[in-house]
Design a protein around this motif. Structure first.
Motif, PDB file in Angstrom:
ATOM      1  N   LEU A   1     -61.756  48.014  28.834  1.00  0.00           N
ATOM      2  CA  LEU A   1     -62.020  48.328  27.431  1.00  0.00           C
ATOM      3  C   LEU A   1     -63.267  47.590  26.953  1.00  0.00           C
ATOM      4  N   SER A   2     -64.126  48.285  26.221  1.00  0.00           N
ATOM      5  CA  SER A   2     -65.296  47.634  25.631  1.00  0.00           C
ATOM      6  C   SER A   2     -64.846  46.599  24.610  1.00  0.00           C
ATOM      7  N   GLY A   3     -65.668  45.599  24.399  1.00  0.00           N
ATOM      8  CA  GLY A   3     -65.387  44.617  23.366  1.00  0.00           C
ATOM      9  C   GLY A   3     -65.279  45.303  22.013  1.00  0.00           C
ATOM     10  N   GLU A   4     -64.381  44.816  21.189  1.00  0.00           N
ATOM     11  CA  GLU A   4     -64.170  45.373  19.844  1.00  0.00           C
ATOM     12  C   GLU A   4     -64.364  44.274  18.803  1.00  0.00           C
ATOM     13  N   ILE A   5     -64.965  44.646  17.695  1.00  0.00           N
ATOM     14  CA  ILE A   5     -64.970  43.796  16.507  1.00  0.00           C
ATOM     15  C   ILE A   5     -64.121  44.517  15.461  1.00  0.00           C
ATOM     16  N   GLY A   6     -63.792  43.856  14.394  1.00  0.00           N
ATOM     17  CA  GLY A   6     -62.857  44.400  13.405  1.00  0.00           C
ATOM     18  C   GLY A   6     -63.442  45.444  12.478  1.00  0.00           C
ATOM     19  N   VAL A   7     -64.006  46.498  13.044  1.00  0.00           N
ATOM     20  CA  VAL A   7     -64.591  47.581  12.253  1.00  0.00           C
ATOM     21  C   VAL A   7     -63.547  48.668  12.032  1.00  0.00           C
ATOM     22  N   ASP A   8     -63.422  49.082  10.783  1.00  0.00           N
ATOM     23  CA  ASP A   8     -62.573  50.219  10.434  1.00  0.00           C
ATOM     24  C   ASP A   8     -63.395  51.472  10.727  1.00  0.00           C
ATOM     25  N   TYR A   9     -62.927  52.321  11.651  1.00  0.00           N
ATOM     26  CA  TYR A   9     -63.706  53.483  12.071  1.00  0.00           C
ATOM     27  C   TYR A   9     -63.780  54.574  11.019  1.00  0.00           C
ATOM     28  N   GLU A  10     -62.978  54.482   9.970  1.00  0.00           N
ATOM     29  CA  GLU A  10     -63.095  55.454   8.881  1.00  0.00           C
ATOM     30  C   GLU A  10     -64.290  55.135   7.987  1.00  0.00           C
ATOM     31  N   SER A  11     -64.534  53.852   7.747  1.00  0.00           N
ATOM     32  CA  SER A  11     -65.645  53.446   6.871  1.00  0.00           C
ATOM     33  C   SER A  11     -66.839  52.905   7.649  1.00  0.00           C
ATOM     34  N   PHE A  12     -66.657  52.585   8.924  1.00  0.00           N
ATOM     35  CA  PHE A  12     -67.661  51.940   9.774  1.00  0.00           C
ATOM     36  C   PHE A  12     -68.122  50.613   9.193  1.00  0.00           C
TER      37      PHE A  12
ATOM     38  N   ARG B   1     -56.331  42.038  13.608  1.00  0.00           N
ATOM     39  CA  ARG B   1     -55.395  43.170  13.461  1.00  0.00           C
ATOM     40  C   ARG B   1     -56.122  44.506  13.617  1.00  0.00           C
ATOM     41  N   GLN B   2     -57.322  44.619  13.042  1.00  0.00           N
ATOM     42  CA  GLN B   2     -58.088  45.860  13.142  1.00  0.00           C
ATOM     43  C   GLN B   2     -58.528  46.110  14.583  1.00  0.00           C
ATOM     44  N   ILE B   3     -58.909  45.067  15.273  1.00  0.00           N
ATOM     45  CA  ILE B   3     -59.307  45.211  16.674  1.00  0.00           C
ATOM     46  C   ILE B   3     -58.171  45.842  17.472  1.00  0.00           C
ATOM     47  N   PHE B   4     -56.959  45.328  17.294  1.00  0.00           N
ATOM     48  CA  PHE B   4     -55.846  45.877  18.070  1.00  0.00           C
ATOM     49  C   PHE B   4     -55.425  47.259  17.578  1.00  0.00           C
ATOM     50  N   LYS B   5     -55.663  47.573  16.322  1.00  0.00           N
ATOM     51  CA  LYS B   5     -55.448  48.936  15.828  1.00  0.00           C
ATOM     52  C   LYS B   5     -56.415  49.882  16.544  1.00  0.00           C
ATOM     53  N   ASN B   6     -57.671  49.456  16.678  1.00  0.00           N
ATOM     54  CA  ASN B   6     -58.671  50.259  17.384  1.00  0.00           C
ATOM     55  C   ASN B   6     -58.305  50.413  18.859  1.00  0.00           C
ATOM     56  N   TYR B   7     -57.884  49.307  19.492  1.00  0.00           N
ATOM     57  CA  TYR B   7     -57.485  49.378  20.899  1.00  0.00           C
ATOM     58  C   TYR B   7     -56.283  50.304  21.081  1.00  0.00           C
ATOM     59  N   GLN B   8     -55.328  50.235  20.175  1.00  0.00           N
ATOM     60  CA  GLN B   8     -54.141  51.093  20.278  1.00  0.00           C
ATOM     61  C   GLN B   8     -54.560  52.560  20.292  1.00  0.00           C
ATOM     62  N   ALA B   9     -55.476  52.937  19.405  1.00  0.00           N
ATOM     63  CA  ALA B   9     -55.935  54.334  19.354  1.00  0.00           C
ATOM     64  C   ALA B   9     -56.627  54.733  20.655  1.00  0.00           C
ATOM     65  N   THR B  10     -57.480  53.863  21.176  1.00  0.00           N
ATOM     66  CA  THR B  10     -58.179  54.160  22.431  1.00  0.00           C
ATOM     67  C   THR B  10     -57.180  54.292  23.574  1.00  0.00           C
ATOM     68  N   LEU B  11     -56.263  53.332  23.669  1.00  0.00           N
ATOM     69  CA  LEU B  11     -55.292  53.350  24.766  1.00  0.00           C
ATOM     70  C   LEU B  11     -54.354  54.555  24.674  1.00  0.00           C
ATOM     71  N   GLU B  12     -53.927  54.918  23.466  1.00  0.00           N
ATOM     72  CA  GLU B  12     -53.059  56.093  23.307  1.00  0.00           C
ATOM     73  C   GLU B  12     -53.763  57.355  23.792  1.00  0.00           C
ATOM     74  N   SER B  13     -55.067  57.448  23.543  1.00  0.00           N
ATOM     75  CA  SER B  13     -55.805  58.630  23.994  1.00  0.00           C
ATOM     76  C   SER B  13     -55.877  58.695  25.519  1.00  0.00           C
ATOM     77  N   LEU B  14     -55.586  57.576  26.180  1.00  0.00           N
ATOM     78  CA  LEU B  14     -55.590  57.514  27.645  1.00  0.00           C
ATOM     79  C   LEU B  14     -54.172  57.477  28.219  1.00  0.00           C
ATOM     80  N   GLY B  15     -53.173  57.678  27.366  1.00  0.00           N
ATOM     81  CA  GLY B  15     -51.792  57.675  27.829  1.00  0.00           C
ATOM     82  C   GLY B  15     -51.212  56.289  28.026  1.00  0.00           C
ATOM     83  N   SER B  16     -51.811  55.288  27.406  1.00  0.00           N
ATOM     84  CA  SER B  16     -51.347  53.904  27.521  1.00  0.00           C
ATOM     85  C   SER B  16     -51.146  53.326  26.127  1.00  0.00           C
TER      86      SER B  16
END
Length: 165
Positions: free
Chosen positions: A60-71, A83-98
């Motif tokens: 997974l690429s490094g994440e900072i706490g950016v809200d992808y709706e507002s950037f 918390r936002q970082i892991f929200k972003n990771y959750q979305a990425t991982l779900e799209s990969l079946g994880s």
């Protein structure tokens, strides 16, 4: 002078972490086919993949706490950004079946080690069960003025996590 040495040491550690990541990627590249996952919420001008899957490993690429709706970076500092970082990771991982439970290693880059406890509390919320292996480094400056960046490795699909004593 002492601060200069500490900053130099942090750069050396970051260099060592980058080398270790490179060596892992090189070994993994020999092990199987690579699939590059682009986050459709991010502008095409961002020059990286959100994740690269090689065999059973998700880099997974490094994440900072950016809200992808507002950037924009979420407000409130280390806790909300974590918390936002892991929200972003959750979305990425779900799209990969994880999911977050498939993360096995994280590297945390904090711009102020005095915020370690706040990061640790929010981090623990993301992993209520067994915790991934983790390293944390103090750094001098992150993209968009973020308080921290987190980079993780995951494995594909659920593995029936166990916690050894």
């Amino acid at each position: 002078m002492k601060t200069e040495r500490l900053t130099h040491s942090a750069r050396q550690l970051s260099g060592a972490a980058a080398l270790a990541t490179y060596l892992c990627l090189a070994a993994a590249a020999q092990a199987g086919e690579r699939t590059f996952h682009r986050n459709p919420d991010l502008p095409e001008t961002f020059p990286f993949s959100a994740a690269v899957v090689v065999g059973d490993t998700i880099y997974l690429s490094g994440e900072i706490g950016v809200d992808y709706e507002s950037f924009e970076l979420v407000q409130g500092g280390v806790g909300p950004e974590t918390r936002q970082i892991f929200k972003n990771y959750q979305a990425t991982l779900e799209s990969l079946g994880s999911g977050l439970g498939d993360i096995v290693k994280c590297t945390v880059f904090l711009d102020d080690m005095a915020a370690f406890a706040e990061m640790n509390t929010a981090y623990a919320e993301a992993f209520p069960g067994p915790k991934p292996a983790r390293s944390t480094f103090g750094v001098d400056g992150l993209a968009l003025g973020a308080a921290l960046e987190i980079e993780c490795l995951a494995v594909t699909g659920s593995r029936g996590q166990t916690e050894s004593e």
